[in-house]
Scaffold this motif. Structure first.
Motif, PDB file in Angstrom:
ATOM      1  N   ARG A 117       0.822  -1.209   0.000  1.00 52.71           N
ATOM      2  CA  ARG A 117       0.000   0.000   0.000  1.00 52.71           C
ATOM      3  C   ARG A 117       0.859   1.263   0.000  1.00 52.71           C
ATOM      4  O   ARG A 117       0.470   2.281  -0.588  1.00 52.71           O
ATOM      5  N   ILE A 118       2.018   1.216   0.649  1.00 51.24           N
ATOM      6  CA  ILE A 118       2.940   2.356   0.618  1.00 51.24           C
ATOM      7  C   ILE A 118       3.426   2.597  -0.799  1.00 51.24           C
ATOM      8  O   ILE A 118       3.519   3.746  -1.262  1.00 51.24           O
ATOM      9  N   CYS A 119       3.731   1.518  -1.529  1.00 50.37           N
ATOM     10  CA  CYS A 119       4.149   1.661  -2.934  1.00 50.37           C
ATOM     11  C   CYS A 119       3.028   2.259  -3.780  1.00 50.37           C
ATOM     12  O   CYS A 119       3.280   3.100  -4.652  1.00 50.37           O
ATOM     13  N   LEU A 120       1.802   1.827  -3.537  1.00 52.37           N
ATOM     14  CA  LEU A 120       0.674   2.381  -4.280  1.00 52.37           C
ATOM     15  C   LEU A 120       0.482   3.866  -3.960  1.00 52.37           C
ATOM     16  O   LEU A 120       0.192   4.674  -4.850  1.00 52.37           O
ATOM     17  N   ALA A 121       0.648   4.231  -2.687  1.00 49.35           N
ATOM     18  CA  ALA A 121       0.527   5.647  -2.307  1.00 49.35           C
ATOM     19  C   ALA A 121       1.618   6.489  -2.966  1.00 49.35           C
ATOM     20  O   ALA A 121       1.356   7.613  -3.418  1.00 49.35           O
ATOM     21  N   SER A 122       2.832   5.959  -3.039  1.00 46.23           N
ATOM     22  CA  SER A 122       3.904   6.697  -3.715  1.00 46.23           C
ATOM     23  C   SER A 122       3.607   6.860  -5.197  1.00 46.23           C
ATOM     24  O   SER A 122       3.913   7.908  -5.793  1.00 46.23           O
ATOM     25  N   GLY A 123       3.003   5.837  -5.819  1.00 47.46           N
ATOM     26  CA  GLY A 123       2.624   5.964  -7.223  1.00 47.46           C
ATOM     27  C   GLY A 123       1.601   7.055  -7.453  1.00 47.46           C
ATOM     28  O   GLY A 123       1.674   7.808  -8.433  1.00 47.46           O
ATOM     29  N   VAL A 124       0.637   7.164  -6.549  1.00 48.47           N
ATOM     30  CA  VAL A 124      -0.374   8.227  -6.662  1.00 48.47           C
ATOM     31  C   VAL A 124       0.280   9.600  -6.517  1.00 48.47           C
ATOM     32  O   VAL A 124      -0.040  10.544  -7.256  1.00 48.47           O
ATOM     33  N   MET A 125       1.211   9.738  -5.571  1.00 50.19           N
ATOM     34  CA  MET A 125       1.905  11.020  -5.393  1.00 50.19           C
ATOM     35  C   MET A 125       2.703  11.400  -6.633  1.00 50.19           C
ATOM     36  O   MET A 125       2.714  12.570  -7.046  1.00 50.19           O
ATOM     37  N   LEU A 126       3.372  10.427  -7.238  1.00 45.15           N
ATOM     38  CA  LEU A 126       4.145  10.722  -8.441  1.00 45.15           C
ATOM     39  C   LEU A 126       3.244  11.115  -9.602  1.00 45.15           C
ATOM     40  O   LEU A 126       3.589  12.007 -10.398  1.00 45.15           O
ATOM     41  N   LEU A 127       2.104  10.457  -9.727  1.00 51.23           N
ATOM     42  CA  LEU A 127       1.156  10.854 -10.771  1.00 51.23           C
ATOM     43  C   LEU A 127       0.673  12.280 -10.556  1.00 51.23           C
ATOM     44  O   LEU A 127       0.569  13.070 -11.500  1.00 51.23           O
ATOM     45  N   LEU A 128       0.358  12.607  -9.299  1.00 51.72           N
ATOM     46  CA  LEU A 128      -0.092  13.968  -9.001  1.00 51.72           C
ATOM     47  C   LEU A 128       1.015  14.984  -9.252  1.00 51.72           C
ATOM     48  O   LEU A 128       0.745  16.116  -9.667  1.00 51.72           O
ATOM     49  N   ALA A 129       2.268  14.599  -9.016  1.00 52.99           N
ATOM     50  CA  ALA A 129       3.385  15.518  -9.264  1.00 52.99           C
ATOM     51  C   ALA A 129       3.566  15.795 -10.746  1.00 52.99           C
ATOM     52  O   ALA A 129       4.019  16.879 -11.128  1.00 52.99           O
ATOM     53  N   GLY A 130       3.218  14.832 -11.598  1.00 50.34           N
ATOM     54  CA  GLY A 130       3.401  15.029 -13.028  1.00 50.34           C
ATOM     55  C   GLY A 130       2.496  16.100 -13.609  1.00 50.34           C
ATOM     56  O   GLY A 130       2.882  16.797 -14.562  1.00 50.34           O
ATOM     57  N   PHE A 131       1.304  16.262 -13.050  1.00 56.93           N
ATOM     58  CA  PHE A 131       0.353  17.220 -13.614  1.00 56.93           C
ATOM     59  C   PHE A 131       0.809  18.669 -13.478  1.00 56.93           C
ATOM     60  O   PHE A 131       0.875  19.398 -14.484  1.00 56.93           O
ATOM     61  N   PRO A 132       1.144  19.178 -12.273  1.00 59.00           N
ATOM     62  CA  PRO A 132       1.630  20.566 -12.219  1.00 59.00           C
ATOM     63  C   PRO A 132       2.973  20.746 -12.907  1.00 59.00           C
ATOM     64  O   PRO A 132       3.245  21.810 -13.459  1.00 59.00           O
ATOM     65  N   GLY A 133       3.819  19.699 -12.900  1.00 55.46           N
ATOM     66  CA  GLY A 133       5.119  19.827 -13.560  1.00 55.46           C
ATOM     67  C   GLY A 133       4.992  20.003 -15.058  1.00 55.46           C
ATOM     68  O   GLY A 133       5.597  20.912 -15.647  1.00 55.46           O
ATOM     69  N   ILE A 134       4.192  19.144 -15.700  1.00 54.37           N
ATOM     70  CA  ILE A 134       4.055  19.242 -17.157  1.00 54.37           C
ATOM     71  C   ILE A 134       3.252  20.475 -17.536  1.00 54.37           C
ATOM     72  O   ILE A 134       3.520  21.112 -18.572  1.00 54.37           O
ATOM     73  N   THR A 135       2.284  20.862 -16.707  1.00 54.92           N
ATOM     74  CA  THR A 135       1.487  22.056 -17.010  1.00 54.92           C
ATOM     75  C   THR A 135       2.346  23.312 -16.952  1.00 54.92           C
ATOM     76  O   THR A 135       2.300  24.154 -17.858  1.00 54.92           O
ATOM     77  N   GLY A 136       3.163  23.428 -15.895  1.00 57.47           N
ATOM     78  CA  GLY A 136       3.993  24.619 -15.760  1.00 57.47           C
ATOM     79  C   GLY A 136       5.057  24.725 -16.825  1.00 57.47           C
ATOM     80  O   GLY A 136       5.253  25.790 -17.427  1.00 57.47           O
ATOM     81  N   SER A 137       5.761  23.631 -17.092  1.00 56.95           N
ATOM     82  CA  SER A 137       6.862  23.686 -18.062  1.00 56.95           C
ATOM     83  C   SER A 137       6.368  23.865 -19.491  1.00 56.95           C
ATOM     84  O   SER A 137       6.914  24.673 -20.259  1.00 56.95           O
ATOM     85  N   VAL A 138       5.316  23.137 -19.877  1.00 63.25           N
ATOM     86  CA  VAL A 138       4.798  23.264 -21.245  1.00 63.25           C
ATOM     87  C   VAL A 138       4.164  24.633 -21.450  1.00 63.25           C
ATOM     88  O   VAL A 138       4.353  25.278 -22.501  1.00 63.25           O
TER      89      VAL A 138
END
Length: 239
Positions: A117-138
């Motif tokens: 479950r910790i691995c799954l939670a880390s995956g969700v955090m990484l997915l959420l991190a991708g959205f503001p990162g790609i939005t800001g840079s693009v």
């Protein structure tokens, strides 16, 4: 089990480089670089926090910080800062959670379901991190490109024209890496959830059966009459 370890390690490598790329991108100074390098004797780079000029002959670099964060800045600069900082925090937390969830790390070694479950939670955090990162840079890159194209279209020459630089590219790469690692951890690791759950229940059933067997064995070797006699002997001894 081998495939599970492989997915964890691949996700950890992607998460490490993705978080590193996002952090480096946020705190470096080359989001915009001058496009007229054939006429210029210096390379001018603008970041989210300061602007630097590097002489192409002697390599001397001079940087000027922007005004305070409370000063008036463009909407592009303020929103890009906020989104990239958010991406940095989420990706960093996602990587730390993933390290704790690795099977090779001695953290909760007897709780495989919790570590999964910790691995799954880390995956969700990484997915959420991708959205503001790609939005800001693009968005920053597109805004720079549109601004430069509009000036060229109207034949306006302001002395210095910019194109997006390597810091912006690094932010895009880190965001894509967050999407890849997050998808790998949330989708692929979810397949091992039933296996880990089944092992957990089987171990629990084994412990429960062993406890029941010990109870039966105790009752067999110590019948009620003998137990009562032992209690009476203990009372007489105390008296």
């Amino acid at each position: 089990a081998g495939m599970k370890f492989f997915l964890q390690y691949v996700g950890c490598v992607f998460a490490f480089f993705s978080a590193g790329f996002l952090i480096i991108s946020t705190w470096t100074d080359c989001w915009m670089v001058n496009a007229d390098d054939s006429l210029e004797v210096s390379i001018k780079c603008r970041g989210l926090w300061w602007e630097c000029v590097t002489n192409v002959f002697d390599g001397i670099q001079t940087c000027d910080e922007y005004d305070s964060i409370y000063a008036e800045h463009s909407v592009k600069l303020v929103l890009t800062r906020a989104m990239m900082i958010t991406a940095d925090i989420l990706s960093g937390l996602g990587f730390l959670f993933l390290v704790l969830g690795l099977d090779c790390v001695k953290f909760l070694p007897d709780e495989p379901l919790i570590k999964l479950r910790i691995c799954l939670a880390s995956g969700v955090m990484l997915l959420l991190a991708g959205f503001p990162g790609i939005t800001g840079s693009v968005w920053y890159a597109v805004d720079v490109y549109v601004e430069r194209s509009s000036l060229l279209f109207h034949n306006v020459f302001l002395g210095i024209q910019y194109k997006f630089g390597w810091s912006c590219w690094l932010g895009m790469a880190g965001s894509v890496g967050c999407f890849l690692s997050g998808s790998l951890l949330t989708c692929c690791m979810y397949l091992f959830r039933e296996t880990s759950s089944g092992r957990f229940h089987s171990a629990y059933s084994l412990r429960k059966g062993y406890s029941s067997a010990m109870t039966v064995l105790t009752n067999t070797h110590f019948p009620s009459s003998q137990t009562a006699t032992s209690k009476m002997y203990a009372v007489d001894t105390r008296v």
